[in-house]
Design a protein around this motif. Sequence first.
Motif, PDB file in Angstrom:
ATOM      1  N   VAL A 116       0.842  -1.199   0.000  1.00 40.44           N
ATOM      2  CA  VAL A 116       0.000   0.000   0.000  1.00 40.44           C
ATOM      3  C   VAL A 116       0.880   1.253   0.000  1.00 40.44           C
ATOM      4  N   GLU A 117       1.969   1.215   0.744  1.00 39.83           N
ATOM      5  CA  GLU A 117       2.912   2.329   0.769  1.00 39.83           C
ATOM      6  C   GLU A 117       3.556   2.518  -0.613  1.00 39.83           C
ATOM      7  N   ILE A 118       3.871   1.411  -1.276  1.00 33.23           N
ATOM      8  CA  ILE A 118       4.432   1.480  -2.638  1.00 33.23           C
ATOM      9  C   ILE A 118       3.418   2.112  -3.589  1.00 33.23           C
ATOM     10  N   TYR A 119       2.149   1.726  -3.471  1.00 34.42           N
ATOM     11  CA  TYR A 119       1.112   2.346  -4.298  1.00 34.42           C
ATOM     12  C   TYR A 119       1.079   3.857  -4.076  1.00 34.42           C
ATOM     13  N   ARG A 120       1.182   4.272  -2.813  1.00 37.26           N
ATOM     14  CA  ARG A 120       1.146   5.697  -2.493  1.00 37.26           C
ATOM     15  C   ARG A 120       2.304   6.426  -3.178  1.00 37.26           C
ATOM     16  N   ILE A 121       3.497   5.854  -3.071  1.00 34.14           N
ATOM     17  CA  ILE A 121       4.679   6.462  -3.690  1.00 34.14           C
ATOM     18  C   ILE A 121       4.553   6.473  -5.215  1.00 34.14           C
ATOM     19  N   ALA A 122       3.978   5.411  -5.761  1.00 31.89           N
ATOM     20  CA  ALA A 122       3.837   5.301  -7.216  1.00 31.89           C
ATOM     21  C   ALA A 122       2.854   6.323  -7.786  1.00 31.89           C
ATOM     22  N   ASP A 123       2.016   6.875  -6.929  1.00 33.29           N
ATOM     23  CA  ASP A 123       1.049   7.881  -7.378  1.00 33.29           C
ATOM     24  C   ASP A 123       1.577   9.301  -7.299  1.00 33.29           C
ATOM     25  N   ILE A 124       2.867   9.435  -6.971  1.00 32.74           N
ATOM     26  CA  ILE A 124       3.492  10.753  -6.865  1.00 32.74           C
ATOM     27  C   ILE A 124       4.442  10.943  -8.052  1.00 32.74           C
ATOM     28  N   ALA A 125       4.360  12.123  -8.671  1.00 28.14           N
ATOM     29  CA  ALA A 125       5.276  12.433  -9.778  1.00 28.14           C
ATOM     30  C   ALA A 125       6.696  12.535  -9.226  1.00 28.14           C
ATOM     31  N   PRO A 126       7.703  12.158  -9.965  1.00 31.84           N
ATOM     32  CA  PRO A 126       7.706  11.781 -11.376  1.00 31.84           C
ATOM     33  C   PRO A 126       7.420  10.295 -11.627  1.00 31.84           C
ATOM     34  N   LEU A 127       7.422   9.460 -10.577  1.00 25.80           N
ATOM     35  CA  LEU A 127       7.176   8.027 -10.792  1.00 25.80           C
ATOM     36  C   LEU A 127       5.781   7.786 -11.369  1.00 25.80           C
ATOM     37  N   LYS A 152       6.161   2.220 -16.963  1.00 23.37           N
ATOM     38  CA  LYS A 152       6.835   0.925 -16.905  1.00 23.37           C
ATOM     39  C   LYS A 152       7.453   0.685 -15.523  1.00 23.37           C
ATOM     40  N   SER A 153       8.203   1.658 -15.021  1.00 22.97           N
ATOM     41  CA  SER A 153       8.826   1.506 -13.700  1.00 22.97           C
ATOM     42  C   SER A 153       7.772   1.393 -12.610  1.00 22.97           C
ATOM     43  N   ARG A 154       6.732   2.201 -12.729  1.00 22.05           N
ATOM     44  CA  ARG A 154       5.631   2.188 -11.758  1.00 22.05           C
ATOM     45  C   ARG A 154       4.979   0.806 -11.710  1.00 22.05           C
ATOM     46  N   ASP A 155       4.652   0.263 -12.885  1.00 23.70           N
ATOM     47  CA  ASP A 155       3.998  -1.046 -12.949  1.00 23.70           C
ATOM     48  C   ASP A 155       4.896  -2.164 -12.425  1.00 23.70           C
ATOM     49  N   GLN A 156       6.189  -2.105 -12.767  1.00 22.71           N
ATOM     50  CA  GLN A 156       7.122  -3.131 -12.284  1.00 22.71           C
ATOM     51  C   GLN A 156       7.250  -3.089 -10.764  1.00 22.71           C
ATOM     52  N   LEU A 157       7.352  -1.893 -10.218  1.00 17.27           N
ATOM     53  CA  LEU A 157       7.494  -1.737  -8.771  1.00 17.27           C
ATOM     54  C   LEU A 157       6.246  -2.231  -8.048  1.00 17.27           C
ATOM     55  N   ILE A 158       5.092  -1.828  -8.516  1.00 16.88           N
ATOM     56  CA  ILE A 158       3.839  -2.268  -7.894  1.00 16.88           C
ATOM     57  C   ILE A 158       3.692  -3.782  -8.018  1.00 16.88           C
ATOM     58  N   GLY A 159       3.988  -4.331  -9.194  1.00 16.89           N
ATOM     59  CA  GLY A 159       3.878  -5.776  -9.390  1.00 16.89           C
ATOM     60  C   GLY A 159       4.758  -6.563  -8.437  1.00 16.89           C
ATOM     61  N   ALA A 160       5.994  -6.120  -8.278  1.00 11.90           N
ATOM     62  CA  ALA A 160       6.913  -6.808  -7.360  1.00 11.90           C
ATOM     63  C   ALA A 160       6.427  -6.665  -5.918  1.00 11.90           C
ATOM     64  N   ALA A 161       5.931  -5.480  -5.563  1.00 12.90           N
ATOM     65  CA  ALA A 161       5.470  -5.250  -4.192  1.00 12.90           C
ATOM     66  C   ALA A 161       4.274  -6.120  -3.836  1.00 12.90           C
ATOM     67  N   ILE A 162       3.315  -6.223  -4.747  1.00 12.56           N
ATOM     68  CA  ILE A 162       2.139  -7.046  -4.412  1.00 12.56           C
ATOM     69  C   ILE A 162       2.443  -8.538  -4.514  1.00 12.56           C
ATOM     70  N   SER A 163       3.498  -8.901  -5.222  1.00 11.13           N
ATOM     71  CA  SER A 163       3.833 -10.329  -5.281  1.00 11.13           C
ATOM     72  C   SER A 163       4.369 -10.844  -3.949  1.00 11.13           C
ATOM     73  N   ILE A 164       4.833  -9.957  -3.082  1.00  5.63           N
ATOM     74  CA  ILE A 164       5.292 -10.397  -1.759  1.00  5.63           C
ATOM     75  C   ILE A 164       4.114 -11.022  -1.006  1.00  5.63           C
TER      76      ILE A 164
END
Length: 134
Positions: free
Chosen positions: A21-32, A37-49
């Motif tokens: 959830v924290e990763i989602y919050r960070i991913a919703d802030i510019a410039p990420l 692509k980076s946003r989706d990869q980061l979120i995907g890896a985070a939720i796979s935990i």
Amino acid sequence: MAKIDSFEDLNVWKEAVRIAVEIYRIADIAPLKNDYKSRDQLIGAAISISNNIAEGFEYNNNKVFVKFLHYSKGSAGEVRSQLAVLVKAGRVNQEEYLKLKSELIVLSSQIKSFINYLVSLEKNQTLKHEPYSH
């Protein structure tokens, strides 16, 4: 250890969800936010935990669960690696990175401890079922 009826009862799963959830919050802030692509990869890896913890638990088999916990631990490392690149690329701020890095290291350690517990539990159950020999 108390009997666990669902993966939602596991502290490692709860912590993995909190971090995602924290990763989602960070991913919703510019410039990420605009680096799709980076946003989706980061979120995907985070939720796979948390997803790997849940999936492994649902097989109702400790050996399989341990395998999925290893995947979960690997995903935590993947998120740390991605965050390290993103902070150097200016997509994530240093403070957020250091906080999440620390939390992910703690979570990895907790997952490893849980793996060790399950492996020792499995060994003890195997020893109880082996016939006595001279």
